[in-house]
Design a protein around this motif. Structure first.
Motif, PDB file in Angstrom:
ATOM      1  N   GLY A  35      51.679  24.292  15.467  1.00  0.00           N
ATOM      2  CA  GLY A  35      50.858  24.826  14.845  1.00  0.00           C
ATOM      3  C   GLY A  35      49.918  25.461  15.601  1.00  0.00           C
ATOM      4  N   TRP A  36      48.691  25.857  15.064  1.00  0.00           N
ATOM      5  CA  TRP A  36      47.534  26.743  15.792  1.00  0.00           C
ATOM      6  C   TRP A  36      46.259  25.955  15.699  1.00  0.00           C
ATOM      7  CZ3 TRP A  36      48.342  30.786  18.409  1.00  0.00           C
ATOM      8  CH2 TRP A  36      49.637  31.616  18.156  1.00  0.00           C
ATOM      9  N   TYR A  37      45.606  25.693  16.850  1.00  0.00           N
ATOM     10  CA  TYR A  37      44.237  25.102  16.852  1.00  0.00           C
ATOM     11  C   TYR A  37      43.303  26.272  17.449  1.00  0.00           C
ATOM     12  CZ  TYR A  37      46.017  20.393  16.138  1.00  0.00           C
ATOM     13  OH  TYR A  37      46.324  19.102  15.568  1.00  0.00           O
ATOM     14  N   ARG A  38      42.061  26.146  17.132  1.00  0.00           N
ATOM     15  CA  ARG A  38      41.018  26.810  17.887  1.00  0.00           C
ATOM     16  C   ARG A  38      40.020  26.388  18.358  1.00  0.00           C
ATOM     17  NH1 ARG A  38      38.918  30.181  12.424  1.00  0.00           N
ATOM     18  NH2 ARG A  38      37.713  28.445  11.420  1.00  0.00           N
ATOM     19  N   GLN A  39      39.165  26.896  19.441  1.00  0.00           N
ATOM     20  CA  GLN A  39      37.965  26.232  20.028  1.00  0.00           C
ATOM     21  C   GLN A  39      36.970  27.427  20.264  1.00  0.00           C
ATOM     22  OE1 GLN A  39      38.516  24.043  23.468  1.00  0.00           O
ATOM     23  NE2 GLN A  39      36.830  22.815  23.303  1.00  0.00           N
ATOM     24  N   ALA A  40      36.010  27.284  19.589  1.00  0.00           N
ATOM     25  CA  ALA A  40      34.633  28.139  19.781  1.00  0.00           C
ATOM     26  C   ALA A  40      34.056  27.567  20.800  1.00  0.00           C
ATOM     27  CB  ALA A  40      34.108  28.375  18.394  1.00  0.00           C
ATOM     28  N   ARG A  45      37.691  21.502  19.467  1.00  0.00           N
ATOM     29  CA  ARG A  45      39.011  22.329  19.015  1.00  0.00           C
ATOM     30  C   ARG A  45      39.358  21.747  17.738  1.00  0.00           C
ATOM     31  NH1 ARG A  45      43.816  22.737  23.472  1.00  0.00           N
ATOM     32  NH2 ARG A  45      41.889  23.490  24.650  1.00  0.00           N
ATOM     33  N   GLU A  46      39.839  22.544  16.911  1.00  0.00           N
ATOM     34  CA  GLU A  46      40.116  22.020  15.534  1.00  0.00           C
ATOM     35  C   GLU A  46      41.488  22.773  15.015  1.00  0.00           C
ATOM     36  OE1 GLU A  46      37.055  23.728  12.762  1.00  0.00           O
ATOM     37  OE2 GLU A  46      37.629  25.816  13.361  1.00  0.00           O
ATOM     38  N   LEU A  47      42.059  22.066  14.320  1.00  0.00           N
ATOM     39  CA  LEU A  47      43.214  22.423  13.525  1.00  0.00           C
ATOM     40  C   LEU A  47      43.109  23.793  12.807  1.00  0.00           C
ATOM     41  CD1 LEU A  47      46.051  21.947  12.719  1.00  0.00           C
ATOM     42  CD2 LEU A  47      45.419  20.587  10.722  1.00  0.00           C
ATOM     43  N   ASP A  89      35.538  33.281  12.824  1.00  0.00           N
ATOM     44  CA  ASP A  89      36.747  32.893  13.327  1.00  0.00           C
ATOM     45  C   ASP A  89      36.853  33.133  14.703  1.00  0.00           C
ATOM     46  OD1 ASP A  89      37.898  34.353  10.309  1.00  0.00           O
ATOM     47  OD2 ASP A  89      37.839  32.434  10.643  1.00  0.00           O
ATOM     48  N   THR A  90      35.682  33.586  15.463  1.00  0.00           N
ATOM     49  CA  THR A  90      35.910  33.915  16.992  1.00  0.00           C
ATOM     50  C   THR A  90      36.211  32.465  17.724  1.00  0.00           C
ATOM     51  OG1 THR A  90      34.602  36.043  16.831  1.00  0.00           O
ATOM     52  CG2 THR A  90      34.684  34.856  18.677  1.00  0.00           C
ATOM     53  N   ALA A  91      36.857  32.596  18.478  1.00  0.00           N
ATOM     54  CA  ALA A  91      37.664  31.481  19.195  1.00  0.00           C
ATOM     55  C   ALA A  91      38.635  31.838  20.116  1.00  0.00           C
ATOM     56  CB  ALA A  91      37.919  30.311  18.332  1.00  0.00           C
ATOM     57  N   VAL A  92      39.152  30.701  20.872  1.00  0.00           N
ATOM     58  CA  VAL A  92      40.224  30.883  21.692  1.00  0.00           C
ATOM     59  C   VAL A  92      41.164  30.040  20.896  1.00  0.00           C
ATOM     60  CG1 VAL A  92      41.529  30.111  23.667  1.00  0.00           C
ATOM     61  CG2 VAL A  92      39.229  30.961  23.768  1.00  0.00           C
ATOM     62  N   TYR A  93      42.577  30.567  20.164  1.00  0.00           N
ATOM     63  CA  TYR A  93      43.199  30.030  19.554  1.00  0.00           C
ATOM     64  C   TYR A  93      44.536  29.478  20.442  1.00  0.00           C
ATOM     65  CZ  TYR A  93      41.055  31.847  15.465  1.00  0.00           C
ATOM     66  OH  TYR A  93      40.317  31.993  14.330  1.00  0.00           O
ATOM     67  N   PHE A  94      44.978  28.423  20.200  1.00  0.00           N
ATOM     68  CA  PHE A  94      45.836  27.761  20.937  1.00  0.00           C
ATOM     69  C   PHE A  94      47.082  27.271  19.987  1.00  0.00           C
ATOM     70  CE2 PHE A  94      43.506  26.834  24.908  1.00  0.00           C
ATOM     71  CZ  PHE A  94      41.997  26.816  24.508  1.00  0.00           C
ATOM     72  N   CYS A  95      48.144  27.457  20.663  1.00  0.00           N
ATOM     73  CA  CYS A  95      49.538  26.938  20.167  1.00  0.00           C
ATOM     74  C   CYS A  95      49.732  25.394  20.466  1.00  0.00           C
ATOM     75  CB  CYS A  95      50.505  27.694  20.403  1.00  0.00           C
ATOM     76  SG  CYS A  95      52.240  27.450  19.638  1.00  0.00           S
ATOM     77  N   ASN A  96      50.161  24.761  19.639  1.00  0.00           N
ATOM     78  CA  ASN A  96      50.467  23.255  19.978  1.00  0.00           C
ATOM     79  C   ASN A  96      51.647  22.651  19.518  1.00  0.00           C
ATOM     80  OD1 ASN A  96      50.047  20.655  18.234  1.00  0.00           O
ATOM     81  ND2 ASN A  96      48.753  20.366  20.181  1.00  0.00           N
ATOM     82  N   GLN A 111      48.625  28.463  26.687  1.00  0.00           N
ATOM     83  CA  GLN A 111      47.197  28.799  27.669  1.00  0.00           C
ATOM     84  C   GLN A 111      46.164  29.350  26.453  1.00  0.00           C
ATOM     85  OE1 GLN A 111      49.844  30.634  27.089  1.00  0.00           O
ATOM     86  NE2 GLN A 111      49.126  33.017  26.664  1.00  0.00           N
ATOM     87  N   GLY A 112      46.221  29.644  25.387  1.00  0.00           N
ATOM     88  CA  GLY A 112      45.142  30.208  24.559  1.00  0.00           C
ATOM     89  C   GLY A 112      45.223  31.777  24.549  1.00  0.00           C
ATOM     90  N   THR A 113      44.877  32.296  23.316  1.00  0.00           N
ATOM     91  CA  THR A 113      44.709  33.692  23.243  1.00  0.00           C
ATOM     92  C   THR A 113      43.254  34.030  22.438  1.00  0.00           C
ATOM     93  OG1 THR A 113      45.577  35.693  22.561  1.00  0.00           O
ATOM     94  CG2 THR A 113      45.863  33.809  21.075  1.00  0.00           C
ATOM     95  N   GLN A 114      42.480  34.883  22.973  1.00  0.00           N
ATOM     96  CA  GLN A 114      40.998  35.041  22.611  1.00  0.00           C
ATOM     97  C   GLN A 114      41.141  35.775  21.417  1.00  0.00           C
ATOM     98  OE1 GLN A 114      37.891  33.890  23.885  1.00  0.00           O
ATOM     99  NE2 GLN A 114      37.161  34.662  21.727  1.00  0.00           N
TER     100      GLN A 114
END
Length: 119
Positions: A35-40, A45-47, A89-96, A111-114
């Motif tokens: 899935g996807w997590y994000r970190q502002a 970092r959050e699900l 919703d602005t954050a780096v989104y990470f696949c997990n 590696q994350g995508t902005q």
């Protein structure tokens, strides 16, 4: 092991849409959770959304009704369709991805995508 490569992040205006992609280096059938997590900035970092091994789909309350996670098994790719985007919703989104092997759980990150949402 599994390598994850995200793409699709961009700068978008509030109310707009983006689709993120996460390509895995192995069959996603073999991955227990994905899935996807994000970190502002300044936040943990959050699900955001994820498929679980039990066949469920989990979403953060803040994205329910706006974001949709999907998968293309033939392409070993998981997507995150994001609609009605908000500045928060602005954050780096990470696949997990999580692989359960016997009694251990191995966790992998891309590696994350902005994603930047302007007001």
């Amino acid at each position: 092991q599994v390598q994850l490569v995200e793409s699709g992040g961009d700068l978008v205006q509030a109310g707009g849409s983006l689709r993120l992609s996460c390509a895995a280096s192995r069959s996603i059938f073999s991955i227990n959770d994905m899935g996807w997590y994000r970190q502002a900035p300044g936040k943990q970092r959050e699900l955001v959304a994820a498929f679980t091994s039990g066949g469920r789909t989990n979403y953060a309350d803040s994205v329910k009704g706006r974001f949709t996670i999907s998968r293309d098994n033939a392409k070993n790719t998981v997507y995150l369709q994001m609609n009605s985007l908000k500045p928060e919703d602005t954050a780096v989104y990470f696949c997990n991805a999580k692989l359960v092997i016997s009694t251990s759980v191995d966790t992998y990150w891309g590696q994350g995508t902005q994603v930047t949402v302007s007001s």
